[in-house]
Design a protein around this motif. Structure first.
Motif, short mmCIF file in Angstrom:
data_model
loop_
_atom_site.label_atom_id
_atom_site.label_comp_id
_atom_site.label_asym_id
_atom_site.label_seq_id
_atom_site.Cartn_x
_atom_site.Cartn_y
_atom_site.Cartn_z
N ASP A 16 53.69 -4.51 94.05
CA ASP A 16 52.44 -3.76 94.06
C ASP A 16 52.60 -2.32 93.61
N GLY A 17 53.81 -1.93 93.21
CA GLY A 17 54.02 -0.62 92.63
C GLY A 17 53.94 -0.65 91.12
N TYR A 18 54.73 -1.52 90.54
CA TYR A 18 54.72 -1.79 89.12
C TYR A 18 55.10 -3.24 88.91
N TYR A 19 54.34 -3.94 88.07
CA TYR A 19 54.61 -5.36 87.93
C TYR A 19 54.67 -5.81 86.48
N GLY A 20 55.12 -4.95 85.61
CA GLY A 20 55.45 -5.37 84.26
C GLY A 20 54.30 -5.36 83.28
N ASN A 21 53.37 -4.44 83.45
CA ASN A 21 52.28 -4.32 82.51
C ASN A 21 52.16 -2.87 82.04
N ASP A 22 51.07 -2.55 81.40
CA ASP A 22 50.87 -1.20 80.86
C ASP A 22 50.14 -0.28 81.82
N VAL A 23 49.94 -0.72 83.04
CA VAL A 23 49.31 0.11 84.05
C VAL A 23 50.35 1.03 84.67
N PRO A 24 50.04 2.30 84.85
CA PRO A 24 51.01 3.22 85.44
C PRO A 24 51.47 2.76 86.82
N PRO A 25 52.68 3.11 87.21
CA PRO A 25 53.14 2.74 88.55
C PRO A 25 52.24 3.33 89.61
N ASP A 26 51.95 2.53 90.62
CA ASP A 26 51.03 2.92 91.68
C ASP A 26 51.83 3.56 92.81
N ARG A 27 51.58 4.81 93.06
CA ARG A 27 52.30 5.55 94.09
C ARG A 27 52.21 4.87 95.45
N SER A 28 51.05 4.33 95.77
CA SER A 28 50.85 3.72 97.07
C SER A 28 51.59 2.40 97.23
N GLY A 29 52.07 1.82 96.13
CA GLY A 29 52.77 0.56 96.20
C GLY A 29 54.26 0.68 96.47
N TYR A 30 54.77 1.89 96.48
CA TYR A 30 56.19 2.10 96.70
C TYR A 30 56.47 2.42 98.16
N ASP A 31 57.51 1.80 98.68
CA ASP A 31 57.79 1.82 100.11
C ASP A 31 58.90 2.79 100.52
N TYR A 32 59.80 3.09 99.61
CA TYR A 32 60.91 3.98 99.90
C TYR A 32 60.99 5.05 98.83
N TRP A 33 61.29 6.26 99.28
CA TRP A 33 61.33 7.41 98.39
C TRP A 33 62.60 8.22 98.60
N GLY A 34 63.11 8.77 97.51
CA GLY A 34 64.21 9.70 97.61
C GLY A 34 63.71 11.08 97.98
N GLN A 35 64.66 11.99 98.14
CA GLN A 35 64.32 13.35 98.56
C GLN A 35 63.84 14.22 97.40
N GLY A 36 64.06 13.77 96.19
CA GLY A 36 63.66 14.51 95.01
C GLY A 36 64.77 15.37 94.45
N THR A 37 64.72 15.59 93.15
CA THR A 37 65.63 16.51 92.48
C THR A 37 64.82 17.39 91.54
N LYS A 38 65.05 18.68 91.60
CA LYS A 38 64.21 19.62 90.88
C LYS A 38 64.72 19.83 89.46
N VAL A 39 63.80 19.75 88.52
CA VAL A 39 64.08 20.03 87.12
C VAL A 39 63.27 21.25 86.70
N THR A 40 63.95 22.25 86.18
CA THR A 40 63.29 23.46 85.70
C THR A 40 63.60 23.63 84.23
N VAL A 41 62.57 23.63 83.42
CA VAL A 41 62.71 23.79 81.98
C VAL A 41 62.25 25.20 81.63
N SER A 42 63.18 26.03 81.26
CA SER A 42 62.87 27.43 80.99
C SER A 42 63.95 28.05 80.12
N SER A 43 63.54 29.00 79.29
CA SER A 43 64.48 29.75 78.49
C SER A 43 64.80 31.10 79.12
#
Length: 131
Positions: free
Chosen positions: A104-131
């Motif tokens: 129910d998060g993503y099932y192999g089509n062209d629809v964006p992944p559904d945030r509410s369908g995912y059950d486990y999450w990582g803590q995140g990693t920060k990406v900063t794009v800057s000169s």
């Protein structure tokens, strides 16, 4: 329960490249897909890419097609997001997420992944794009 850990974020210049990793662990827990999401300060979390575990079918947001690549290593139980030609607007905290209770998060089509369908999450990693 399933544990997800992201790594690989940091400071990168516009036009540069970065590879994010998502390692998974959890005995006896299967999952259907892994999704990559990002959230900039004050903005809504959005889907970036997703991959089915079963057959590696992928999805990419229009804004990252041709620049980002999602892949998996089943032996290592890891999922990667290779980011090429990054832009300042790509600055965000990037999260990986696993769908373990059904496709129910993503099932192999062209629809964006559904945030509410995912059950486990990582803590995140920060990406900063800057000169």
């Amino acid at each position: 329960q399933l544990q997800l850990v992201e790594s690989g974020g940091g400071l990168v210049q516009p036009g540069g490249s970065l590879r994010l990793s998502c390692s998974t662990s959890g005995f006896g827990i299967d999952y259907y897909s892994i999704g990559w999401f990002r959230q900039a300060p004050g903005k809504e979390r959005e889907g970036v890419a997703a991959i089915l575990v079963f057959d590696a079918t992928t999805y990419y947001a229009d804004s990252v097609k041709g620049r980002f690549t999602i892949s998996r290593d089943n032996a290592k139980k890891a999922v990667y997001l290779k980011m090429n030609n990054v832009r300042p607007e790509n600055t965000a905290v990037y999260y990986c997420a696993a769908d373990s209770n059904g496709p129910d998060g993503y099932y192999g089509n062209d629809v964006p992944p559904d945030r509410s369908g995912y059950d486990y999450w990582g803590q995140g990693t920060k990406v900063t794009v800057s000169s």
